[in-house]
Design a protein around this motif. Structure first.
Motif, mmCIF file in Angstrom:
data_model
loop_
_atom_site.group_PDB
_atom_site.id
_atom_site.type_symbol
_atom_site.label_atom_id
_atom_site.label_comp_id
_atom_site.label_asym_id
_atom_site.label_seq_id
_atom_site.Cartn_x
_atom_site.Cartn_y
_atom_site.Cartn_z
ATOM 1 N N ILE A 1 -8.890 3.684 14.218
ATOM 2 C CA ILE A 1 -9.125 4.976 13.584
ATOM 3 C C ILE A 1 -9.128 4.811 12.072
ATOM 4 C CG2 ILE A 1 -8.191 7.293 13.241
ATOM 5 C CD1 ILE A 1 -7.017 7.164 15.999
ATOM 6 N N LYS A 2 -10.085 5.471 11.438
ATOM 7 C CA LYS A 2 -10.106 5.610 9.982
ATOM 8 C C LYS A 2 -9.601 7.018 9.675
ATOM 9 C CE LYS A 2 -13.972 2.469 9.221
ATOM 10 N NZ LYS A 2 -15.296 2.303 8.598
ATOM 11 N N ILE A 3 -8.650 7.113 8.748
ATOM 12 C CA ILE A 3 -7.968 8.377 8.483
ATOM 13 C C ILE A 3 -8.135 8.778 7.023
ATOM 14 C CG2 ILE A 3 -5.722 9.545 8.507
ATOM 15 C CD1 ILE A 3 -4.941 7.419 10.696
ATOM 16 N N TRP A 4 -8.439 10.068 6.813
ATOM 17 C CA TRP A 4 -8.596 10.659 5.488
ATOM 18 C C TRP A 4 -7.717 11.891 5.380
ATOM 19 C CZ3 TRP A 4 -12.599 8.635 8.239
ATOM 20 C CH2 TRP A 4 -13.475 7.768 7.585
ATOM 21 N N SER A 5 -7.412 12.272 4.163
ATOM 22 C CA SER A 5 -6.824 13.585 3.915
ATOM 23 C C SER A 5 -7.878 14.617 4.287
ATOM 24 C CB SER A 5 -6.472 13.703 2.427
ATOM 25 O OG SER A 5 -6.237 15.047 2.094
ATOM 26 N N ARG A 6 -7.458 15.729 4.845
ATOM 27 C CA ARG A 6 -8.406 16.755 5.277
ATOM 28 C C ARG A 6 -9.280 17.245 4.115
ATOM 29 N NH1 ARG A 6 -9.296 19.496 9.646
ATOM 30 N NH2 ARG A 6 -7.378 18.989 10.729
ATOM 31 N N LYS A 7 -8.737 17.252 2.910
ATOM 32 C CA LYS A 7 -9.466 17.768 1.749
ATOM 33 C C LYS A 7 -10.337 16.721 1.060
ATOM 34 C CE LYS A 7 -5.906 21.172 0.853
ATOM 35 N NZ LYS A 7 -4.868 21.635 -0.076
ATOM 36 N N SER A 8 -10.270 15.474 1.489
ATOM 37 C CA SER A 8 -11.004 14.410 0.790
ATOM 38 C C SER A 8 -12.505 14.463 1.073
ATOM 39 C CB SER A 8 -10.449 13.035 1.164
ATOM 40 O OG SER A 8 -10.720 12.761 2.512
ATOM 41 N N ASP A 9 -13.242 13.889 0.168
ATOM 42 C CA ASP A 9 -14.697 13.795 0.301
ATOM 43 C C ASP A 9 -15.021 12.925 1.509
ATOM 44 O OD1 ASP A 9 -17.334 12.528 -0.009
ATOM 45 O OD2 ASP A 9 -17.381 13.535 -1.940
ATOM 46 N N PRO A 10 -15.964 13.365 2.375
ATOM 47 C CA PRO A 10 -16.297 12.582 3.566
ATOM 48 C C PRO A 10 -16.867 11.199 3.264
ATOM 49 C CG PRO A 10 -17.514 14.668 3.511
ATOM 50 C CD PRO A 10 -16.678 14.604 2.282
ATOM 51 N N ASN A 11 -17.372 11.000 2.060
ATOM 52 C CA ASN A 11 -17.942 9.705 1.693
ATOM 53 C C ASN A 11 -16.938 8.786 1.003
ATOM 54 O OD1 ASN A 11 -20.518 10.396 2.700
ATOM 55 N ND2 ASN A 11 -20.918 11.558 0.841
ATOM 56 N N SER A 12 -15.708 9.258 0.842
ATOM 57 C CA SER A 12 -14.696 8.431 0.185
ATOM 58 C C SER A 12 -14.142 7.394 1.162
ATOM 59 C CB SER A 12 -13.562 9.315 -0.347
ATOM 60 O OG SER A 12 -12.871 9.922 0.733
ATOM 61 N N ALA A 13 -13.491 6.405 0.602
ATOM 62 C CA ALA A 13 -12.843 5.375 1.433
ATOM 63 C C ALA A 13 -11.670 6.015 2.176
ATOM 64 C CB ALA A 13 -12.349 4.242 0.556
ATOM 65 N N PRO A 14 -11.408 5.579 3.403
ATOM 66 C CA PRO A 14 -10.282 6.158 4.148
ATOM 67 C C PRO A 14 -8.941 5.826 3.495
ATOM 68 C CG PRO A 14 -11.237 4.310 5.358
ATOM 69 C CD PRO A 14 -12.110 4.552 4.168
ATOM 70 N N LEU A 15 -7.976 6.722 3.683
ATOM 71 C CA LEU A 15 -6.618 6.465 3.207
ATOM 72 C C LEU A 15 -5.995 5.321 3.985
ATOM 73 C CD1 LEU A 15 -5.136 10.089 3.044
ATOM 74 C CD2 LEU A 15 -5.779 8.630 1.114
ATOM 75 N N HIS A 16 -6.367 5.244 5.265
ATOM 76 C CA HIS A 16 -5.752 4.252 6.153
ATOM 77 C C HIS A 16 -6.717 3.909 7.286
ATOM 78 C CE1 HIS A 16 -2.528 2.132 8.190
ATOM 79 N NE2 HIS A 16 -2.748 2.833 9.278
ATOM 80 N N THR A 17 -6.745 2.653 7.660
ATOM 81 C CA THR A 17 -7.447 2.216 8.864
ATOM 82 C C THR A 17 -6.389 1.575 9.757
ATOM 83 O OG1 THR A 17 -9.506 1.827 7.658
ATOM 84 C CG2 THR A 17 -9.285 0.749 9.789
ATOM 85 N N THR A 18 -6.284 2.067 10.978
ATOM 86 C CA THR A 18 -5.219 1.610 11.868
ATOM 87 C C THR A 18 -5.483 0.208 12.408
ATOM 88 O OG1 THR A 18 -6.256 2.467 13.885
ATOM 89 C CG2 THR A 18 -4.805 3.975 12.654
ATOM 90 N N HIS A 19 -4.466 -0.336 13.040
ATOM 91 C CA HIS A 19 -4.632 -1.552 13.836
ATOM 92 C C HIS A 19 -5.468 -1.179 15.057
ATOM 93 C CE1 HIS A 19 -1.127 0.523 15.520
ATOM 94 N NE2 HIS A 19 -1.402 -0.073 16.665
ATOM 95 N N THR A 20 -5.827 -2.134 15.872
ATOM 96 C CA THR A 20 -6.663 -1.838 17.039
ATOM 97 C C THR A 20 -5.803 -1.437 18.243
ATOM 98 O OG1 THR A 20 -6.717 -4.178 17.661
ATOM 99 C CG2 THR A 20 -8.564 -3.338 16.337
ATOM 100 N N PHE A 21 -6.430 -0.671 19.116
ATOM 101 C CA PHE A 21 -5.809 -0.194 20.346
ATOM 102 C C PHE A 21 -6.678 -0.602 21.520
ATOM 103 C CE2 PHE A 21 -4.657 2.643 16.911
ATOM 104 C CZ PHE A 21 -3.290 2.823 17.082
ATOM 105 N N GLU A 22 -6.083 -0.727 22.690
ATOM 106 C CA GLU A 22 -6.837 -1.121 23.882
ATOM 107 C C GLU A 22 -7.631 0.018 24.497
ATOM 108 O OE1 GLU A 22 -4.380 -3.209 26.647
ATOM 109 O OE2 GLU A 22 -3.905 -4.779 25.204
ATOM 110 N N SER A 23 -7.278 1.264 24.157
ATOM 111 C CA SER A 23 -8.023 2.404 24.694
ATOM 112 C C SER A 23 -8.181 3.474 23.633
ATOM 113 C CB SER A 23 -7.300 3.000 25.913
ATOM 114 O OG SER A 23 -6.147 3.706 25.498
ATOM 115 N N SER A 24 -9.194 4.294 23.809
ATOM 116 C CA SER A 24 -9.406 5.402 22.874
ATOM 117 C C SER A 24 -8.243 6.391 22.985
ATOM 118 C CB SER A 24 -10.741 6.090 23.144
ATOM 119 O OG SER A 24 -10.791 6.587 24.463
ATOM 120 N N ARG A 25 -7.706 6.554 24.189
ATOM 121 C CA ARG A 25 -6.564 7.466 24.393
ATOM 122 C C ARG A 25 -5.365 7.012 23.567
ATOM 123 N NH1 ARG A 25 -6.866 11.918 24.951
ATOM 124 N NH2 ARG A 25 -5.509 11.919 23.188
#
Length: 96
Positions: A52-76
């Motif tokens: 998941i790439k995570i942004w502040s709700r108010k941030s510009d959609p074209n900005s770099a994400p605040l955080h990119t998570t580690h990987t998960f085995e499922s979307s859930r």
């Protein structure tokens, strides 16, 4: 004639490399949000993991994400991680 064959070979090879590079991109699966954050759920190229790439709700959609998570085995698992850690939901899957 040999020159033409060499050029054709090089062009064919370049096209194949470009095509395989384009096909090797991660895939955007969904968008969402919760709390003060929004996210994009991505699937890896080999279709085996999610992140998941995570942004502040108010941030510009074209900005770099605040955080990119580690990987998960499922979307859930990935979405549960977002809900528990960013959307402040109290789910049975959230750590206590």
């Amino acid at each position: 004639m040999l020159f033409k064959k060499s050029i054709l070979f090089l062009l064919t090879t370049a096209t194949m490399l470009t095509t395989s590079t384009i096909a090797m991109a991660d895939s955007l699966i969904s968008n969402g949000g919760g709390g003060d954050y929004k996210y994009q759920l991505w699937r890896t190229t080999d279709n085996t993991q999610y992140y998941i790439k995570i942004w502040s709700r108010k941030s510009d959609p074209n900005s770099a994400p605040l955080h990119t998570t580690h990987t998960f085995e499922s979307s859930r698992d990935a979405l549960d991680y977002f809900d528990c850690n960013y959307a402040n939901k109290s789910l049975p899957s959230c750590p206590r």
